[in-house]
Enzyme design. Structure first.
Site, PDB file in Angstrom:
ATOM      1  CE  LYS A  10      42.060 157.921 -24.513  1.00  0.00           C
ATOM      2  NZ  LYS A  10      41.381 156.654 -24.182  1.00  0.00           N
ATOM      3  CE1 TYR A  50      44.685 153.291 -26.897  1.00  0.00           C
ATOM      4  CE2 TYR A  50      43.857 154.498 -28.786  1.00  0.00           C
ATOM      5  CZ  TYR A  50      44.096 154.409 -27.432  1.00  0.00           C
ATOM      6  OH  TYR A  50      43.740 155.446 -26.603  1.00  0.00           O
ATOM      7  CG  ASN A 113      39.155 156.838 -21.398  1.00  0.00           C
ATOM      8  OD1 ASN A 113      39.566 157.387 -22.413  1.00  0.00           O
ATOM      9  ND2 ASN A 113      39.647 155.704 -20.962  1.00  0.00           N
ATOM     10  CG  HIS A 116      46.700 156.893 -23.768  1.00  0.00           C
ATOM     11  ND1 HIS A 116      46.441 155.557 -23.583  1.00  0.00           N
ATOM     12  CD2 HIS A 116      48.051 156.992 -23.969  1.00  0.00           C
ATOM     13  CE1 HIS A 116      47.578 154.875 -23.689  1.00  0.00           C
ATOM     14  NE2 HIS A 116      48.562 155.728 -23.925  1.00  0.00           N
ATOM     15  CD  GLU A 127      51.694 154.604 -24.959  1.00  0.00           C
ATOM     16  OE1 GLU A 127      50.844 153.696 -24.980  1.00  0.00           O
ATOM     17  OE2 GLU A 127      51.703 155.485 -24.066  1.00  0.00           O
TER      18      GLU A 127
HETATM   19  P1  CMP Z   1      43.255 154.088 -22.958  1.00  0.00           P
HETATM   20  O1  CMP Z   1      43.882 154.341 -21.635  1.00  0.00           O
HETATM   21  O2  CMP Z   1      43.521 155.066 -24.048  1.00  0.00           O
HETATM   22  O3  CMP Z   1      43.674 152.621 -23.472  1.00  0.00           O
HETATM   23  C1  CMP Z   1      42.875 151.845 -24.324  1.00  0.00           C
HETATM   24  C2  CMP Z   1      41.519 152.465 -24.539  1.00  0.00           C
HETATM   25  O4  CMP Z   1      40.548 151.586 -25.042  1.00  0.00           O
HETATM   26  C3  CMP Z   1      40.964 152.911 -23.199  1.00  0.00           C
HETATM   27  O5  CMP Z   1      41.665 154.024 -22.745  1.00  0.00           O
HETATM   28  C4  CMP Z   1      39.508 153.125 -23.537  1.00  0.00           C
HETATM   29  O6  CMP Z   1      39.282 154.373 -24.142  1.00  0.00           O
HETATM   30  C5  CMP Z   1      39.279 152.028 -24.562  1.00  0.00           C
HETATM   31  N1  CMP Z   1      38.615 150.857 -23.978  1.00  0.00           N
HETATM   32  C6  CMP Z   1      39.110 150.000 -23.076  1.00  0.00           C
HETATM   33  N2  CMP Z   1      38.202 149.028 -22.810  1.00  0.00           N
HETATM   34  C7  CMP Z   1      37.125 149.296 -23.573  1.00  0.00           C
HETATM   35  C8  CMP Z   1      35.870 148.655 -23.740  1.00  0.00           C
HETATM   36  N3  CMP Z   1      35.553 147.546 -23.068  1.00  0.00           N
HETATM   37  N4  CMP Z   1      34.998 149.215 -24.606  1.00  0.00           N
HETATM   38  C9  CMP Z   1      35.323 150.326 -25.306  1.00  0.00           C
HETATM   39  N5  CMP Z   1      36.508 150.975 -25.182  1.00  0.00           N
HETATM   40  C10 CMP Z   1      37.397 150.468 -24.319  1.00  0.00           C
END
Ligand code: CMP
Length: 149
Positions: A10, A50, A113, A116, A127
């Site tokens: 990311k 998403y 984070n 993904h 995907e």
């Molecule tokens: P990812 O694995 O890319 O899948 C969905 C993404 O949404 C997740 O990682 C986080 O980056 C984001 N995400 C999930 N839950 C939350 C939340 N409660 N608040 C903000 N971002 C979130």
């Protein structure tokens, strides 16, 4: 069984110069890289990616974040690749991610984070198709294939 999974570094991971560390972990584990590209995501592709979160309160923020800088798309192949990579990435919230995982070692945040990865084989197919044409994925032999099946 050998399968393919989709992985994306990311904007925070790219911006913090963590692409190499992520790649290195998957390579060292024995997975095979079969597709790779870098791009700043359009709004349309981010929303398509998403789509399952479109009704969540954090959707707008998530799309804004994922389109805010360069991202790296990868397809990794190997036995149980989907589960292997999910385990290596760690829990979605870096606070809850185990030490030794990418998020547990390198991140602090829920949204930022780093990485993904597909959560299931069917998701991986969807995907991968969103980001890669069939001719951008490569089938090739590695000298250690016999040890990693
Ligand atoms: P990812 O694995 O890319 O899948 C969905 C993404 O949404 C997740 O990682 C986080 O980056 C984001 N995400 C999930 N839950 C939350 C939340 N409660 N608040 C903000 N971002 C979130």
């Amino acid at each position: 069984m050998s399968e393919r999974t989709f992985v994306m570094v990311k904007p925070d991971g790219v911006g913090r110069r963590l692409i190499g560390q992520c790649l290195q972990r998957f390579e060292a584990r024995g997975l095979k890289l079969v597709g790779l590209k870098l791009q700043v995501l359009s709004d349309a592709i981010a929303k398509a990616h998403y789509d399952e979160h479109k009704d969540k309160p954090f959707f707008g923020e998530l799309v804004e974040f994922i389109t805010s800088g360069a991202t790296v798309q990868m397809v990794w192949e190997g036995p149980d690749a989907v589960a292997q990579v999910r385990k290596m990435n760690g829990a979605t919230n870096c606070l809850k991610a185990d030490q030794g995982t990418i998020r547990g070692d390198l991140g602090l945040s829920m949204q930022n984070n780093i990485i993904h990865a597909s959560d299931a084989v069917d998701t991986a197919k969807r995907e991968i198709a969103l980001y890669f044409k069939a001719e951008e994925l490569w089938d090739y032999a590695m000298p250690d294939d016999q040890w990693l099946s």
